[in-house]
Motif scaffolding. Sequence first.
Motif, short mmCIF file in Angstrom:
data_model
loop_
_atom_site.label_atom_id
_atom_site.label_comp_id
_atom_site.label_asym_id
_atom_site.label_seq_id
_atom_site.Cartn_x
_atom_site.Cartn_y
_atom_site.Cartn_z
N UNK A 54 0.86 -1.18 0.00
CA UNK A 54 0.00 0.00 0.00
C UNK A 54 0.90 1.23 0.00
N UNK A 55 0.68 2.12 -0.96
CA UNK A 55 1.54 3.29 -1.12
C UNK A 55 0.76 4.57 -0.79
N UNK A 56 1.24 5.28 0.21
CA UNK A 56 0.59 6.54 0.57
C UNK A 56 0.27 6.59 2.06
N UNK A 57 0.39 7.78 2.63
CA UNK A 57 0.19 7.96 4.07
C UNK A 57 -1.28 7.82 4.47
N UNK A 58 -2.20 7.90 3.50
CA UNK A 58 -3.63 7.86 3.82
C UNK A 58 -4.17 6.45 4.02
N UNK A 59 -3.35 5.44 3.77
CA UNK A 59 -3.80 4.07 3.99
C UNK A 59 -3.51 3.63 5.42
N UNK A 60 -4.42 2.84 5.97
CA UNK A 60 -4.23 2.26 7.29
C UNK A 60 -4.36 0.74 7.17
N UNK A 61 -3.23 0.05 7.30
CA UNK A 61 -3.23 -1.42 7.28
C UNK A 61 -2.53 -1.93 8.54
N UNK A 62 -2.71 -1.18 9.63
CA UNK A 62 -2.02 -1.48 10.88
C UNK A 62 -2.50 -2.78 11.52
N UNK A 63 -3.62 -3.33 11.02
CA UNK A 63 -4.13 -4.60 11.55
C UNK A 63 -3.31 -5.78 11.05
N UNK A 64 -2.40 -5.55 10.09
CA UNK A 64 -1.49 -6.60 9.63
C UNK A 64 -0.13 -6.45 10.30
N UNK A 90 -14.59 3.66 7.35
CA UNK A 90 -15.16 2.47 6.70
C UNK A 90 -14.06 1.47 6.36
N UNK A 91 -14.33 0.19 6.64
CA UNK A 91 -13.41 -0.87 6.25
C UNK A 91 -13.69 -1.23 4.79
N UNK A 92 -12.69 -1.04 3.95
CA UNK A 92 -12.82 -1.39 2.54
C UNK A 92 -12.05 -2.68 2.27
N UNK A 93 -12.21 -3.20 1.08
CA UNK A 93 -11.63 -4.50 0.78
C UNK A 93 -11.07 -4.53 -0.64
N UNK A 94 -9.91 -5.15 -0.78
CA UNK A 94 -9.35 -5.47 -2.08
C UNK A 94 -9.48 -6.98 -2.28
N UNK A 95 -9.90 -7.37 -3.47
CA UNK A 95 -10.05 -8.78 -3.80
C UNK A 95 -9.02 -9.17 -4.86
N UNK A 96 -8.25 -10.22 -4.60
CA UNK A 96 -7.25 -10.69 -5.56
C UNK A 96 -7.51 -12.16 -5.87
N UNK A 97 -7.59 -12.49 -7.16
CA UNK A 97 -7.88 -13.85 -7.58
C UNK A 97 -6.78 -14.82 -7.21
N UNK A 98 -7.17 -16.07 -6.88
CA UNK A 98 -6.20 -17.09 -6.46
C UNK A 98 -6.28 -18.38 -7.28
N UNK A 99 -7.46 -18.74 -7.76
CA UNK A 99 -7.64 -20.01 -8.43
C UNK A 99 -7.74 -21.18 -7.47
N UNK A 100 -7.76 -20.89 -6.16
CA UNK A 100 -7.79 -21.95 -5.15
C UNK A 100 -9.20 -22.11 -4.58
N UNK A 101 -9.48 -23.32 -4.10
CA UNK A 101 -10.74 -23.59 -3.42
C UNK A 101 -10.64 -23.37 -1.91
N UNK A 102 -9.43 -23.13 -1.43
CA UNK A 102 -9.24 -22.94 0.01
C UNK A 102 -9.97 -21.70 0.51
N UNK A 103 -10.38 -21.74 1.79
CA UNK A 103 -11.09 -20.60 2.39
C UNK A 103 -10.15 -19.66 3.12
#
Length: 332
Positions: A54-64, A90-103
């Motif tokens: 994540x690039x930029x000071x306006x992002x918050x990913x401190x939960x990782x 608001x909590x937003x979400x990015x979705x990235x494809x995997x091709x996996x059936x795992x949860x």
Amino acid sequence: MDDTVYEERKTPAGFLVKVRLSKLTYVVFTDSGPEVPKGARNNSIVVNVPRVGFFGDDFDVSHFHLGELSFVNVKAGKLVIPYQHGFSNEIKTIYLGTGSLSDVLPVVIYHYKNKEELMAAWERGEQAQFLVVDEEIPRSDMVSFKIRYPSMNILVIKKRINTSAESQSPKTDESKDKGVVDYDKVRATDVAKNQNLNTYSENPVFLARIHLRAMELDKVKQLLLDFHLSSDDVMFIRTFLDVMIKNELKKPELDVVKNQLIAMNEAFRLAVLILEFRVEDFEKELDSGFSKEISHMIYALLAKEQETAQDLEHEIVLWEWKLRVRSQILKK
């Protein structure tokens, strides 16, 4: 780090995810054995752990735990990566494809507050495969990033500010918030210098014109695989190829590649039959046979279309066509 060091995670759905820490690769085990993710190259069971910056000071990913292995949920085959952005809680979400059936699957998250931090990370080998950026990032920076690492995918996120009216409005599917690089924000003269232009635009017809002007024929072929082209898109691209093949202005550089242009034009003609699923017409062409170059292009397209087929009948027909084309390649 010893290659034999692994981290394992048993998922709620019963999958076992085994991560090789030294290589940052993983394998998903099912009850029947190792999983081959959909779309995996060479049917490999080994997958690189996605690295997302994540690039930029306006992002918050401190939960990782930044820069360390994390595990996130998977929904409909896509990694679910939560973040906060701008003035919104608001909590937003990015979705990235995997091709996996795992949860559940692994990921590594980075946060670069400015260009200096990002460049320093690159110098020490901390290379993200995906870079999430704010829409206000200067276009010169965006082009610089792409030129330096052309294989990196850039996701542009639009900044939203919560207002009282907005907070009362119905919620929409978070997947719609996922941004892509907006070609209009980058000048064509800047982007044309990039080694992987296809990732900049959602307009394959425009890209075809740019690549053909630069005589980058392999990149035109790659459009069949990088995009879900419509038959109209393909027919527009064929109009450009027709003009180059006719070469009414007698350009010597076009004479040199005329045979390649003719073969590509023929492959795109056959692609229309596949995309429109004109079974009888395409099977007549199969019976006639293809050249080796055309066979390779058609085989790759059939493999991609088979992976994304919407119904079993469609998938089976594409699989049979793929086998027949492969047989032709092996006989050449």
